[in-house]
Design a protein around this motif. Structure first.
Motif, PDB file in Angstrom:
ATOM      1  N   LEU A  64      44.477  49.506  44.904  1.00  0.00           N
ATOM      2  CA  LEU A  64      43.446  48.555  44.506  1.00  0.00           C
ATOM      3  C   LEU A  64      43.972  47.445  43.614  1.00  0.00           C
ATOM      4  N   GLY A  65      44.933  47.757  42.776  1.00  0.00           N
ATOM      5  CA  GLY A  65      45.386  46.786  41.790  1.00  0.00           C
ATOM      6  C   GLY A  65      46.505  45.889  42.261  1.00  0.00           C
ATOM      7  N   GLN A  66      47.365  46.397  43.146  1.00  0.00           N
ATOM      8  CA  GLN A  66      48.551  45.653  43.581  1.00  0.00           C
ATOM      9  C   GLN A  66      48.648  45.651  45.095  1.00  0.00           C
ATOM     10  N   SER A  67      47.563  45.260  45.740  1.00  0.00           N
ATOM     11  CA  SER A  67      47.514  45.303  47.197  1.00  0.00           C
ATOM     12  C   SER A  67      48.579  44.409  47.821  1.00  0.00           C
ATOM     13  N   SER A  68      49.175  44.916  48.890  1.00  0.00           N
ATOM     14  CA  SER A  68      50.119  44.114  49.667  1.00  0.00           C
ATOM     15  C   SER A  68      49.429  43.349  50.787  1.00  0.00           C
ATOM     16  N   LEU A  69      48.165  43.682  51.070  1.00  0.00           N
ATOM     17  CA  LEU A  69      47.486  43.140  52.243  1.00  0.00           C
ATOM     18  C   LEU A  69      46.192  42.392  51.937  1.00  0.00           C
ATOM     19  N   GLY A  70      45.721  42.412  50.697  1.00  0.00           N
ATOM     20  CA  GLY A  70      44.455  41.765  50.373  1.00  0.00           C
ATOM     21  C   GLY A  70      44.354  41.458  48.897  1.00  0.00           C
ATOM     22  N   ILE A  71      43.145  41.099  48.473  1.00  0.00           N
ATOM     23  CA  ILE A  71      42.945  40.776  47.063  1.00  0.00           C
ATOM     24  C   ILE A  71      42.732  42.047  46.263  1.00  0.00           C
ATOM     25  N   PRO A  72      42.977  42.031  44.948  1.00  0.00           N
ATOM     26  CA  PRO A  72      42.705  43.199  44.116  1.00  0.00           C
ATOM     27  C   PRO A  72      41.249  43.636  44.235  1.00  0.00           C
ATOM     28  N   GLY A  73      41.045  44.947  44.113  1.00  0.00           N
ATOM     29  CA  GLY A  73      39.703  45.489  44.221  1.00  0.00           C
ATOM     30  C   GLY A  73      39.306  45.873  45.628  1.00  0.00           C
ATOM     31  N   THR A  74      40.241  45.766  46.581  1.00  0.00           N
ATOM     32  CA  THR A  74      39.938  46.084  47.976  1.00  0.00           C
ATOM     33  C   THR A  74      40.988  47.020  48.564  1.00  0.00           C
ATOM     34  N   LEU A  75      40.565  47.798  49.567  1.00  0.00           N
ATOM     35  CA  LEU A  75      41.451  48.594  50.406  1.00  0.00           C
ATOM     36  C   LEU A  75      41.623  47.834  51.713  1.00  0.00           C
ATOM     37  N   ASN A  76      42.839  47.845  52.274  1.00  0.00           N
ATOM     38  CA  ASN A  76      43.115  46.959  53.408  1.00  0.00           C
ATOM     39  C   ASN A  76      43.924  47.652  54.493  1.00  0.00           C
ATOM     40  N   LEU A  77      43.636  47.261  55.737  1.00  0.00           N
ATOM     41  CA  LEU A  77      44.252  47.873  56.905  1.00  0.00           C
ATOM     42  C   LEU A  77      44.787  46.802  57.847  1.00  0.00           C
ATOM     43  N   VAL A  78      45.962  47.060  58.413  1.00  0.00           N
ATOM     44  CA  VAL A  78      46.464  46.257  59.531  1.00  0.00           C
ATOM     45  C   VAL A  78      46.915  47.209  60.618  1.00  0.00           C
ATOM     46  N   THR A  79      46.754  46.773  61.885  1.00  0.00           N
ATOM     47  CA  THR A  79      47.289  47.523  63.010  1.00  0.00           C
ATOM     48  C   THR A  79      48.277  46.644  63.763  1.00  0.00           C
ATOM     49  N   ARG A  80      49.284  47.295  64.339  1.00  0.00           N
ATOM     50  CA  ARG A  80      50.299  46.613  65.142  1.00  0.00           C
ATOM     51  C   ARG A  80      50.398  47.301  66.495  1.00  0.00           C
ATOM     52  N   ALA A  81      50.715  46.553  67.522  1.00  0.00           N
ATOM     53  CA  ALA A  81      50.809  47.096  68.873  1.00  0.00           C
ATOM     54  C   ALA A  81      52.243  47.020  69.372  1.00  0.00           C
ATOM     55  N   GLY A  82      52.868  48.168  69.491  1.00  0.00           N
ATOM     56  CA  GLY A  82      54.200  48.233  70.075  1.00  0.00           C
ATOM     57  C   GLY A  82      55.217  47.386  69.337  1.00  0.00           C
ATOM     58  N   GLU A  83      56.124  46.772  70.082  1.00  0.00           N
ATOM     59  CA  GLU A  83      57.225  46.031  69.478  1.00  0.00           C
ATOM     60  C   GLU A  83      56.825  44.638  69.009  1.00  0.00           C
ATOM     61  N   SER A  84      55.617  44.209  69.296  1.00  0.00           N
ATOM     62  CA  SER A  84      55.175  42.903  68.827  1.00  0.00           C
ATOM     63  C   SER A  84      55.101  42.885  67.303  1.00  0.00           C
ATOM     64  N   SER A  85      55.488  41.767  66.713  1.00  0.00           N
ATOM     65  CA  SER A  85      55.416  41.632  65.256  1.00  0.00           C
ATOM     66  C   SER A  85      54.051  41.149  64.789  1.00  0.00           C
ATOM     67  N   GLU A  86      53.148  40.897  65.739  1.00  0.00           N
ATOM     68  CA  GLU A  86      51.849  40.346  65.379  1.00  0.00           C
ATOM     69  C   GLU A  86      50.870  41.432  64.970  1.00  0.00           C
ATOM     70  N   VAL A  87      50.043  41.096  63.982  1.00  0.00           N
ATOM     71  CA  VAL A  87      48.962  41.978  63.564  1.00  0.00           C
ATOM     72  C   VAL A  87      47.832  41.865  64.577  1.00  0.00           C
ATOM     73  N   VAL A  88      47.372  43.006  65.099  1.00  0.00           N
ATOM     74  CA  VAL A  88      46.303  43.011  66.094  1.00  0.00           C
ATOM     75  C   VAL A  88      44.936  43.030  65.425  1.00  0.00           C
ATOM     76  N   GLU A  89      44.788  43.888  64.423  1.00  0.00           N
ATOM     77  CA  GLU A  89      43.505  44.033  63.741  1.00  0.00           C
ATOM     78  C   GLU A  89      43.724  44.049  62.231  1.00  0.00           C
ATOM     79  N   ARG A  90      42.759  43.483  61.503  1.00  0.00           N
ATOM     80  CA  ARG A  90      42.694  43.609  60.054  1.00  0.00           C
ATOM     81  C   ARG A  90      41.292  44.070  59.672  1.00  0.00           C
ATOM     82  N   ALA A  91      41.208  44.865  58.625  1.00  0.00           N
ATOM     83  CA  ALA A  91      39.910  45.268  58.089  1.00  0.00           C
ATOM     84  C   ALA A  91      40.082  45.556  56.611  1.00  0.00           C
TER      85      ALA A  91
END
Length: 303
Positions: A64-91
């Protein structure tokens, strides 16, 4: 679609990280360690390795305090598909505090909701980078114990330096429901002072609110949870119909008929509900503020 930043080119990967069978990791994988033990780096590294094997994987950032994926105070998710470097989903899931202390129910709920979202999108494995709260005296032992019970991980990866995790590892070593991997902390991990951590939160908030405008939420039109917390500077989560974050705001005025927020979100149509947190910030500078008691809709709010 967007991309995650690459791993540091000078990342010092311990032999033990390379040596254990990463290909056997599936389902939910929990990463546990104290603050500044390198859990986020390990989660990012494991995600990269899984995707290079062709897996559809997810990284759930529970700091919550030092998120790598969002602002402080939030929980964050990213999904990746196979060998692609692109993020498919964020929540993202809004908690509204920079620490799990006093907000453990929200953290458990958010981790479970985001993990289930990732699984519904076909992610396997899901790497959950849990918070650095592990000390028994502050509730960290109970939090981690019940994260395991709720999330039912197939594996727990513990990053331990010294014996600070032994109160957690002792029962996990004999728990037939999960596989425990105890790994060393990378020598490249640097401890950050409380001042450095606060400065990083300030920068993240300042960037997020750069160019923000005014958003008004009127009573009776949108449900507002946590109204007792409403005061200027209060961080607000703007939530969609699925319960996930679509944006954030900061209360600028408590009006007789609603709230005025500073937010990058300009249209209330994007928002299904508002949830007020405990963090107080200045959106112009990102600086965290001390909470004060102010009138709420003509009534005094007590702490």
């Amino acid at each position: 679609m967007d991309k995650l930043p690459p791993l540091p080119v000078d990342l010092d990967v311990p032999e033990e990280w390379q040596g254990f069978d990463r290909s056997a990791l599936s389902g939910t994988v929990m990463l546990v360690g104290a603050t500044d033990s390198g859990k986020s780096t390990l989660a990012r590294w494991l995600l990269e390795k899984a995707c290079r094997r062709g897996q559809n994987a997810a990284w759930l950032d529970g700091d919550l305090g030092q998120s790598s994926l969002g602002i402080p105070g939030t929980l964050n998710l990213v999904t990746r598909a196979g060998e692609s470097s692109e993020v498919v989903e964020r929540a993202s899931f809004f908690v509204g505090s920079s620490s799990p202390r006093g907000h453990m129910l929200q953290v458990l709920t958010g981790l479970c909701r985001l993990r289930d979202f990732a699984r519904a999108k076909g992610a396997d494995p899901v790497f959950i980078d849990t918070s650095g709260l592990v000390a028994q005296e502050y509730g960290g032992g109970a939090l981690k114990e019940w994260e395991v019970e709720l999330l039912t991980p197939t594996a727990v990866i513990a990053l331990q330096q010294g014996r600070e995790l032994e109160h957690l590892l002792l029962p996990w070593r004999h728990d037939p429901r999960l596989k425990l991997h105890v790994l060393p902390v990378s020598v490249g991990v640097r401890r950050r002072s409380p001042q450095e951590r606060a400065e990083r939160r300030r920068i993240l908030f300042r960037r997020f609110f750069d160019g923000a405008g005014t958003l008004r939420i009127y009573k009776g039109q949108k449900p507002v949870y946590g109204l007792k917390n409403a005061e200027p500077g209060c961080l607000a989560g703007l939530i969609d119909r699925e319960g996930f974050l679509v944006g954030a705001g900061v209360v600028s005025q408590v009006l007789s008929n609603g709230l005025e927020l500073v937010s990058p979100i300009r249209s209330p149509e994007q928002v299904a509900l508002v949830r007020l947190g405990k963090l107080r910030i200045d959106p112009l500078t990102g600086t965290e503020l001390q909470r004060v008691t102010t009138p709420l809709f003509g009534k005094e709010v007590e702490e």
